[in-house]
Design an enzyme around this catalytic site. Structure first.
Site, PDB file in Angstrom:
ATOM      1  N   GLN A  60      13.536   0.736  12.738  1.00  0.00           N
ATOM      2  CA  GLN A  60      12.100   0.947  12.503  1.00  0.00           C
ATOM      3  C   GLN A  60      11.615   2.301  13.000  1.00  0.00           C
ATOM      4  O   GLN A  60      10.518   2.732  12.654  1.00  0.00           O
ATOM      5  CB  GLN A  60      11.278  -0.163  13.175  1.00  0.00           C
ATOM      6  CG  GLN A  60      11.482  -1.526  12.524  1.00  0.00           C
ATOM      7  CD  GLN A  60      10.631  -2.581  13.199  1.00  0.00           C
ATOM      8  OE1 GLN A  60      11.014  -3.100  14.241  1.00  0.00           O
ATOM      9  NE2 GLN A  60       9.474  -2.868  12.639  1.00  0.00           N
ATOM     10  N   CYS A  73       5.067  -7.985  10.642  1.00  0.00           N
ATOM     11  CA  CYS A  73       6.059  -6.950  10.950  1.00  0.00           C
ATOM     12  C   CYS A  73       5.353  -5.604  11.041  1.00  0.00           C
ATOM     13  O   CYS A  73       4.529  -5.281  10.182  1.00  0.00           O
ATOM     14  CB  CYS A  73       7.109  -6.909   9.837  1.00  0.00           C
ATOM     15  SG  CYS A  73       8.346  -5.612  10.063  1.00  0.00           S
ATOM     16  N   LEU A  74       5.687  -4.828  12.060  1.00  0.00           N
ATOM     17  CA  LEU A  74       5.063  -3.507  12.216  1.00  0.00           C
ATOM     18  C   LEU A  74       5.389  -2.587  11.044  1.00  0.00           C
ATOM     19  O   LEU A  74       4.665  -1.637  10.782  1.00  0.00           O
ATOM     20  CB  LEU A  74       5.529  -2.857  13.533  1.00  0.00           C
ATOM     21  CG  LEU A  74       5.083  -3.564  14.822  1.00  0.00           C
ATOM     22  CD1 LEU A  74       5.720  -2.891  16.028  1.00  0.00           C
ATOM     23  CD2 LEU A  74       3.562  -3.551  14.942  1.00  0.00           C
ATOM     24  N   HIS A 107      13.781 -12.177  13.861  1.00  0.00           N
ATOM     25  CA  HIS A 107      13.110 -11.103  13.123  1.00  0.00           C
ATOM     26  C   HIS A 107      13.766  -9.753  13.413  1.00  0.00           C
ATOM     27  O   HIS A 107      14.053  -8.972  12.502  1.00  0.00           O
ATOM     28  CB  HIS A 107      11.626 -11.089  13.491  1.00  0.00           C
ATOM     29  CG  HIS A 107      10.822 -10.052  12.774  1.00  0.00           C
ATOM     30  ND1 HIS A 107       9.996 -10.356  11.719  1.00  0.00           N
ATOM     31  CD2 HIS A 107      10.738  -8.709  12.953  1.00  0.00           C
ATOM     32  CE1 HIS A 107       9.442  -9.234  11.276  1.00  0.00           C
ATOM     33  NE2 HIS A 107       9.861  -8.225  12.016  1.00  0.00           N
TER      34      HIS A 107
HETATM   35 ZN    ZN Z   1       9.625  -6.203  11.849  1.00  0.00          ZN
END
Ligand code: ZN
Length: 180
Positions: free
Chosen positions: A51, A90-91, A132
């Site tokens: 991410q 989710c970011l 996740h």
């Molecule tokens: Zn996420």
């Protein structure tokens, strides 16, 4: 300002499986610290290295249980049992969430930043965070965990999200690009 810009759905880095960490050294510790800072700034309860554009198998998390931020390096899911439905976000898919059914109890093993083996049996919310973040390390986003009706809605919402981003001016500089 957070050390990293969080990558958003549509960024190919989120779809690539990450590779095992081979050395837990000062550089990795610094990466984990920057990830924690980025996670708190978001704010979020978990953040996986892809991410922030780093293809390594680690994630950071803080469950708000008073134990502070922790890092899991090279995590593996040994066992998953039961079922648990949770409104999951989710970011990397900002502003959206879906009720998603996943296993309830999980057994996850990995290493901490001192290289010590960690073995955690978690359920409910904690187990959900682990599942996740593990998905992120395999290049899987939560939109791939939706049922057909949710997936139809998600395609439209995600398209709108990506269009809105494309229309926004000058993205912030991405520090993650210089890391491997
Ligand atoms: Zn996420």
């Amino acid at each position: 300002m957070a050390p990293y810009e969080i990558r958003i759905i549509g960024d190919p880095v989120l779809r690539q499986p990450a590779v095992d960490v081979t050395d837990i050294d000062g550089r990795l510790v610094a990466l984990a610290e920057d990830m924690v800072e980025t996670m708190y700034a978001a704010p979020g309860v978990g953040l996986a290295a892809p991410q922030v554009g780093v293809q390594k198998r680690l994630f950071v998390y803080d469950l708000g249980d008073g134990l502070g931020p922790r890092t899991m390096v090279n995590p593996r899911l040994l066992e998953a049992r039961g079922e648990f439905s949770w409104d999951e976000g989710c970011l990397s898919v900002p502003g959206l969430s879906w009720e998603i059914l996943r296993p309830d109890e999980v057994h996850v093993v990995g290493l901490d930043l001192d290289g010590n083996e960690v073995s955690i049996e978690a359920s409910g919310y904690e187990g959900r965070v682990f599942q996740h973040e593990l998905d992120h390390l395999d290049g899987v986003l939560l939109v791939e965990r939706l049922d057909p009706d949710q997936a139809r809605e998600a395609r439209r919402l995600v398209r709108d999200l990506m269009l809105a981003r494309d229309a926004s001016p000058e993205p912030a500089p991405r520090r993650g690009l210089t890391l491997r």
